[in-house]
Design a protein around this motif. Structure first.
Motif, short mmCIF file in Angstrom:
data_model
loop_
_atom_site.label_atom_id
_atom_site.label_comp_id
_atom_site.label_asym_id
_atom_site.label_seq_id
_atom_site.Cartn_x
_atom_site.Cartn_y
_atom_site.Cartn_z
N PHE A 379 0.68 -1.12 0.03
CA PHE A 379 -0.07 -0.14 0.11
C PHE A 379 0.94 1.35 -0.03
O PHE A 379 0.89 2.05 -0.77
CB PHE A 379 -0.90 -0.12 1.26
N VAL A 380 1.96 1.13 0.80
CA VAL A 380 2.84 2.30 0.50
C VAL A 380 3.42 2.55 -0.51
O VAL A 380 3.66 3.66 -1.16
CB VAL A 380 3.98 2.26 2.04
N MET A 381 3.90 1.34 -1.18
CA MET A 381 4.61 1.58 -2.42
C MET A 381 3.69 2.05 -3.36
O MET A 381 3.74 2.82 -4.46
CB MET A 381 4.97 0.23 -2.96
N LEU A 382 2.30 1.51 -3.29
CA LEU A 382 1.53 1.94 -4.23
C LEU A 382 1.04 3.71 -4.09
O LEU A 382 1.02 4.35 -5.25
CB LEU A 382 0.01 1.28 -4.01
N PHE A 383 0.86 4.17 -2.82
CA PHE A 383 0.70 5.44 -2.68
C PHE A 383 1.84 6.24 -3.12
O PHE A 383 1.55 7.26 -3.99
CB PHE A 383 0.63 5.81 -1.21
N LEU A 384 3.05 5.90 -2.82
CA LEU A 384 4.33 6.72 -3.47
C LEU A 384 4.36 6.54 -5.03
O LEU A 384 4.62 7.59 -5.52
CB LEU A 384 5.44 6.10 -3.01
N LEU A 385 3.82 5.53 -5.47
CA LEU A 385 3.95 5.33 -7.21
C LEU A 385 2.71 6.36 -7.43
O LEU A 385 2.92 6.93 -8.77
CB LEU A 385 3.74 3.77 -7.40
N LEU A 386 1.49 6.33 -6.85
CA LEU A 386 0.62 7.31 -7.46
C LEU A 386 1.23 8.81 -7.33
O LEU A 386 0.73 9.48 -8.17
CB LEU A 386 -0.76 7.09 -6.52
N LEU A 387 1.81 9.04 -6.47
CA LEU A 387 2.35 10.39 -6.35
C LEU A 387 3.24 10.62 -7.62
O LEU A 387 3.37 11.67 -8.09
CB LEU A 387 3.01 10.75 -5.05
N VAL A 388 4.30 9.70 -7.88
CA VAL A 388 5.19 9.73 -8.73
C VAL A 388 4.43 9.92 -10.13
O VAL A 388 4.78 10.66 -11.22
CB VAL A 388 6.19 8.65 -8.74
N CYS A 389 3.29 8.94 -10.55
CA CYS A 389 2.71 9.03 -11.59
C CYS A 389 2.02 10.44 -11.89
O CYS A 389 1.83 10.81 -13.11
CB CYS A 389 1.58 7.82 -11.53
N THR A 390 1.47 10.85 -10.75
CA THR A 390 0.88 12.31 -10.99
C THR A 390 1.85 13.26 -11.40
O THR A 390 1.67 14.25 -12.26
CB THR A 390 0.32 12.69 -9.41
N LEU A 392 4.60 12.59 -12.98
CA LEU A 392 4.92 12.39 -14.54
C LEU A 392 3.93 12.79 -15.21
O LEU A 392 4.16 13.28 -16.53
CB LEU A 392 5.30 10.92 -14.57
N MET A 393 2.38 12.70 -14.87
CA MET A 393 1.48 12.92 -15.83
C MET A 393 1.51 14.55 -16.09
O MET A 393 1.33 15.00 -17.44
CB MET A 393 0.08 12.90 -15.14
N PHE A 394 1.87 15.41 -15.21
CA PHE A 394 2.03 16.97 -15.59
C PHE A 394 3.30 17.15 -16.53
O PHE A 394 3.05 17.83 -17.19
CB PHE A 394 2.18 17.66 -14.24
N LEU A 395 4.32 16.45 -15.86
CA LEU A 395 5.49 16.31 -17.01
C LEU A 395 5.17 16.06 -18.43
O LEU A 395 5.63 16.86 -19.58
CB LEU A 395 6.56 15.87 -16.34
N PHE A 396 4.34 15.06 -18.48
CA PHE A 396 3.97 14.54 -20.01
C PHE A 396 3.31 15.39 -20.64
O PHE A 396 3.28 15.44 -21.82
CB PHE A 396 3.40 13.22 -19.70
N SER A 397 2.21 16.03 -20.02
CA SER A 397 1.33 16.85 -20.38
C SER A 397 2.20 18.19 -21.07
O SER A 397 1.88 18.51 -21.89
CB SER A 397 0.28 17.33 -19.47
N TYR A 398 3.20 18.59 -20.41
CA TYR A 398 3.82 19.66 -20.80
C TYR A 398 4.54 19.45 -22.05
O TYR A 398 4.86 20.26 -23.05
CB TYR A 398 4.70 20.26 -19.72
#
Length: 739
Positions: A379-390, A392-398
């Motif tokens: 769960f902790v790994m998933l939560f951290l991964l979610l933050l990283v993905c968020t 990355l999504m902003f960076l990808f959009s840019y």
């Protein structure tokens, strides 16, 4: 999103903990019940055994005569002639049953045990702790079991209570030896009383600090049915009592043990070595926790050392489980509490009033709740991964516009330059065409397969793309290698693969007839290698047939096998390894001549053993030139695959076939998948163990291919080349039943 993940994690953790606790309760209750039942059965059997001995006419007669001579302790020694005869009578039977010692007990609570080192030892009082049990026996007439106890001794080593200080020859229990040539009075010539072989110690002399005994006794009755005494068998608890409790236990750290009303451990702990390091047991060899350890709470978790002057009489409180058990209550708890080692445990307990002791089973809490710890980490790994993905999504959009522009430019350059130059068509199937081609940059000769849009529907295109994606994952040298794939500007899907020159196994049999056993084994071993890699990745081919196996001379290696056409490949595992594509469906697909029965009755049951059935049918065809079953209709073939047994290969060809190979091929063609070889690797090993496994030598292969090339018959056959109608692939929708 993060809030939703947090709420879901909290809810999921709670539900999982509840599930784990319920499962743990059921497991502890089942383990405890199994041990209690096993003990109950064992004690009843021991009671029946000693009762049968006590009722034996010879045993009863000798025992009654010995009991008739019972004297008080003050009256001194007594004649043991009948008792010695009884020992000699029972010795062979006791040895077979695993017992060493017996004892006679009179109704006035006096006992007589064998004493081979002195003449005429008298009757001695029964231990005070056992008076109640023998009184119960004399009043009810039923056999009794006396739980583990330590035999008492006097201040002087080797001397029972009441013997003179200077007499060190007598022992509380028999030892026998060369120092006693004559034996007790009345002993028959050559008599050797039972040795204490069940309770040895280093050096061959028993240590009373280590000795633990049990007794099972039954009444001795006279001709009128009146009880005159009891026959008791001496048991080593380590042999069965402790062993029974050690058979059924939970997990790697689980333990089941017995304890008395004072919280003393009656059975041996499985953690004796750990207890010695903690200072709870004597470190000398052979020291046991049975009757030497009180189940008290050390007061701290995971202590490095516990210093106690006398662990059997500690003033510390009992552990939670032990306290509950000695209070004559039954129950279980999944709330962690310290055990006698200071380790948090969960467990179940039961007091057995009919036996006068309790039984408890426990398992370390760290092991019991290990799944919860894994879930928390995930769960902790998933939560951290979610933050990283968020982020990355902003960076990808840019960067998306810039990437898209660069990709468009690269695609435009590829379309303009072109990667492959098509030269000549070398094969054509129902939906695709195969061309010999050259890569524009690498100058490599390749084969390019194109799926024509006017011949294929959406499902065919999906199958075509899946074939490429899954085949790209397979790198075994006996699997066709895919170099590239994509779409043309006109929307034609294509992929490029290695160009092979040779012939399919279907062509091989059609032109040259049945093949020798040694060559067939050599070919089958290579096919097994290709299938082994696919099966390890969770994939099954589902269309193994002669037309889909290519034989060529590659890189100077003659008779090199290439497994083709992975268009029907799918994942047989619940978690597909191909990214969610290619799962099993309720439709039967394959070639009727080579389809296994389960693919016809229930396609969802298909697994690697289904490919082995098809491989067995292929081997049958290579060796005999015939198909396993033949019929004018597809339905007829299906019925034969499901119901009929194949004829032995030796009955359908004149070529010699070893019984070993014939048995292997027929085992692949078993209707029940569980009767087939366990996998491609197992089948390969069995093939390599046949007599002709290495008879197809390199010289034989080179010679055959030299003759083949000189004949001018070298072909360029690839996936997509025409196949005969009998080897055409079909698909059946089991929901609509339409072929």
């Amino acid at each position: 999103m993060s809030v939703l993940v947090g709420v879901f994690g909290w809810w999921g953790t709670g539900r999982l903990r509840q599930t784990v606790e319920n499962q743990l309760k059921a497991e502890l209750a089942a383990t405890l019940e199994a041990n209690v039942t096993a003990l109950d059965i064992w004690m009843k059997n021991e009671g029946k055994l000693v009762t049968s001995l006590a009722q034996d006419p010879q045993v009863r007669d000798l025992a009654l005569r010995a009991l008739a001579k019972a004297k008080t302790v003050a009256e001194g020694p007594t004649d043991q002639t009948e008792f010695i005869e009884l020992l000699a009578l029972l010795k062979p039977r006791l040895s077979l049953m695993g017992y060493d010692l017996i004892q006679l007990v009179s109704t006035n609570q006096l006992s007589l045990s064998p004493s081979p080192r002195r003449r005429g030892r008298g009757w001695t009082p029964v231990y005070e702790e056992h008076v109640e049990k023998f009184s119960e026996l004399f009043s009810t007439g039923q056999p009794v079991v006396i739980t583990p106890f330590k035999p008492k001794r006097s201040r002087f080593p080797g001397r029972p209570p009441g013997s003179p200080p200077g007499d060190v020859s007598a022992r509380p229990f028999p030892g026998g030896g060369p120092s006693d040539p004559s034996g007790p009075p009345g002993a028959p010539p050559g008599f050797s009383p039972p040795r204490d072989r069940a309770f040895p110690s280093p050096g061959g002399r028993p240590r009373f600090g280590d000795l633990t005994l049990m007794q099972v006794a039954a009444p001795i009755r006279d001709e009128d049915g009146r009880i005159r005494g009891a026959l008791a068998l001496i048991i080593n608890p380590e042999a069965e009592f402790t062993h029974i409790l050690s058979v059924a236990r939970s997990g790697e750290s689980g333990e089941t043990y017995a304890l008395d009303e004072h919280g003393m451990l009656l059975s041996r702990s499985r953690f004796d070595d750990q207890l010695k390091k903690l200072g709870l047991l004597d470190v000398r060899e052979g020291a046991s926790s049975a009757l030497n350890l009180r189940l008290s709470d050390p007061g701290v978790d995971f202590p490095a050392k516990i210093v106690r002057e006398d662990p059997t009489n500690s003033t510390r409180a009992l552990t939670f489980i032990a306290a509950k058990a000695v209070s004559s209550t039954n129950g279980l708890s999944v709330v962690p509490s310290r055990d006698y080692r200071g380790v948090p445990v969960v467990g179940a307990w039961r007091w057995l009033p009919q036996h006068g002791f309790g039984v408890a089973t426990q398992v370390d809490a760290s092991e019991a709740f290990r799944p919860l710890g894994v879930l928390k980490v995930l769960f902790v790994m998933l939560f951290l991964l979610l933050l990283v993905c968020t982020l990355l999504m902003f960076l990808f959009s840019y960067l998306h516009l810039m990437w898209q522009r660069r990709l468009n430019e690269a695609e435009l350059r590829v379309k303009q330059l072109g990667q492959y130059k098509l030269e000549e068509k070398i094969g054509e199937g129902g939906m695709g065409v195969v061309y010999r081609a050259h890569h524009s940059l690498m100058r490599r000769e390749t084969a390019v397969k194109l799926l024509l849009p006017n011949r294929a529907d959406s499902s065919a295109i999906e199958r075509f793309e899946r074939e490429v994606c899954l085949t790209c994952q397979l790198t075994h040298p006996n699997t066709i290698q895919v170099y590239d794939y994509g779409h043309t500007p006109e929307g034609i899907f294509y992929y490029a693969m290695e160009l092979l020159r040779g012939l399919t196994l279907s062509d091989l049999v059609a032109r040259y007839g049945p093949q020798p056993e040694s060559r067939v084994i050599y070919i089958l071993v290579q096919i097994c290698g290709s299938l082994e890699e696919a099966h390890d990745r969770g994939l099954i081919h589902r269309d193994i047939k002669p037309a889909n196996v290519f034989l060529c001379r590659l890189g100077g290696v003659p008779d090199c096998v290439k497994v083709l056409d992975f268009g029907l490949v799918c994942s047989y595992r619940s978690a597909s390894t191909d990214g969610g594509q290619g799962g099993l469906e309720a439709a039967a697909v394959g070639t009727p001549l080579f389809m296994p029965p389960e693919a016809l009755t229930d396609p969802l049951r298909s697994d690697p053993r289904s490919d082995l059935y098809s491989l067995g049918a292929l081997a049958y065809h290579l060796l005999t030139g015939c198909y396993v079953f033949e019929s004018d209709t597809v339905e007829g073939l299906y019925e034969k695959h499901k119901m009929e047994l194949p004829l032995p290969l030796s009955a359908r060809t004149r070529n010699p076939i070893s019984p070993e190979l014939e048995q292997i091929i027929l085992s692949c063609l078993e209707k029940d998948p569980t009767l087939r070889p366990g996998g491609a690797a197992a089948l390969r090993d069995r093939l390599l163990g046949t007599p002709a496994a290495r008879s197809w030598t390199l010289e034989d292969r080179k010679s055959w291919w030299a003759a083949y090339q000189s004949s001018g018959d070298l072909q360029q056959r690839l996936v997509g080349a025409p196949v005969s109608s009998v080897e055409a692939t079909v698909k059946i929708d089991f929901q609509n039943r339409t072929p």
